[in-house]
Design a protein around this motif. Structure first.
Motif, PDB file in Angstrom:
ATOM      1  N   HIS A   1     -31.860   5.149  18.297  1.00 33.60           N
ATOM      2  CA  HIS A   1     -32.201   3.872  18.919  1.00 33.60           C
ATOM      3  C   HIS A   1     -33.354   3.219  18.150  1.00 33.60           C
ATOM      4  O   HIS A   1     -34.381   3.837  17.902  1.00 33.60           O
ATOM      5  CB  HIS A   1     -32.602   4.093  20.375  1.00 33.60           C
TER       6      HIS A   1
ATOM      7  N   SER B   1     -36.013  -0.154  17.548  1.00 30.25           N
ATOM      8  CA  SER B   1     -36.653  -1.258  18.248  1.00 30.25           C
ATOM      9  C   SER B   1     -37.841  -1.755  17.447  1.00 30.25           C
ATOM     10  O   SER B   1     -38.487  -0.984  16.741  1.00 30.25           O
ATOM     11  CB  SER B   1     -37.113  -0.831  19.649  1.00 30.25           C
TER      12      SER B   1
ATOM     13  N   GLY C   1     -41.619  -1.217  13.292  1.00 27.50           N
ATOM     14  CA  GLY C   1     -40.479  -0.833  14.111  1.00 27.50           C
ATOM     15  C   GLY C   1     -40.155   0.633  13.968  1.00 27.50           C
ATOM     16  O   GLY C   1     -40.889   1.395  13.327  1.00 27.50           O
ATOM     17  N   THR C   2     -39.027   1.029  14.545  1.00 25.98           N
ATOM     18  CA  THR C   2     -38.622   2.429  14.492  1.00 25.98           C
ATOM     19  C   THR C   2     -37.466   2.670  13.531  1.00 25.98           C
ATOM     20  O   THR C   2     -36.996   3.797  13.416  1.00 25.98           O
ATOM     21  CB  THR C   2     -38.233   2.927  15.894  1.00 25.98           C
TER      22      THR C   2
ATOM     23  N   ASP D   1     -35.395  -2.943  11.401  1.00 22.12           N
ATOM     24  CA  ASP D   1     -36.319  -3.700  12.236  1.00 22.12           C
ATOM     25  C   ASP D   1     -37.285  -4.550  11.424  1.00 22.12           C
ATOM     26  O   ASP D   1     -37.781  -5.575  11.901  1.00 22.12           O
ATOM     27  CB  ASP D   1     -37.165  -2.753  13.101  1.00 22.12           C
TER      28      ASP D   1
END
Length: 234
Positions: A23, A25, A227-228, A232
């Motif tokens: 995931h 983000s 971000g990760t 991102d």
């Protein structure tokens, strides 16, 4: 249903799950339209300054780090998320992206993955560091004991924006920490090593260094993101 088909389906599902990207983000969008409040603090004594400025080149507002001759540093330390300083953690992966353009081929240190604490409080003062010196952009990994290793460099033009992306997996374990670097969308470095100090680390952007003694340094910075995942911030 045939038990063999059921087992095969289960195995296939697990395989697809393992292959799926984690995931992702955006943690922080440091757009200059938000002003310097996007940073947790500024380290820039007068007559130096950090301002958001529109250079009328189609980019809109960008950050101008102005380090006059004789000033040691003009940097932004840490990032602000939700009105508070964001805390980075160990055993996590962070992607940091930004555009940089300097007015001189000797702009000093333009990025630090900076440790907290002073003197004997830290072992690794700046595990990852980038400089513009001698007309080259340089990426360093610095181990405890100030053991510097140049991991990548490339010639750079002044007054020209370059996109830099760093992926840092934070770990105080030398075998678990990792750094990936991208330059204008191309992967240029990938190495393992210690990337996390005892009291934690934070970002510093701008210009640092007393070695630049003959010129004012200006570092224009745009498109700041954390971000990760690579996507991102690229």
């Amino acid at each position: 249903m045939d038990k063999r088909l059921g087992a095969l389906g289960c195995a296939l599902a697990l395989s697809l799950l393992a292959a799926s990207p984690a995931h992702a983000s955006v943690i922080w969008d440091g757009d200059a339209s938000g002003g310097t409040a996007v940073f947790s603090s500024l380290l820039c004594d007068a007559p130096g300054s950090v301002t958001a400025q529109d250079n009328h080149d189609g980019r809109g507002p960008v950050f101008k780090f102005n380090k006059p001759l004789g000033l040691k540093r003009c940097e932004a330390h840490g990032i602000t998320v939700g009105g508070a300083r964001y805390t980075f953690h160990e055993n996590a992966t962070y992607w940091i992206g930004w555009d940089t353009s300097t007015n001189t081929p000797d702009a000093g240190t333009i990025f630090q993955w900076k440790s907290y604490g002073t003197n004997d409080q830290n072992q690794q003062n700046y595990p990852v560091l980038m400089k513009v010196e001698g007309g080259e952009l340089k990426l360093f990994h610095i181990l405890p004991g100030e053991e510097w290793t140049l991991k990548w460099s490339t010639p750079v033009a002044t007054s020209t924006y370059k996109r830099v992306v760093l992926g840092i997996h934070t770990s105080s374990d030398a075998s678990a920490g990792r750094v990936e670097a991208y330059y204008n969308g191309r992967k240029v470095a990938d190495f393992t090593g210690r990337t996390w100090d005892d009291l934690g680390n934070d970002t510093r952007f701008g210009s640092y260094g007393e070695e630049v003694t003959d010129a004012r340094v200006i570092n224009w910075i745009d498109g700041l993101k954390v971000g990760t995942a690579y996507g991102d911030v690229a």
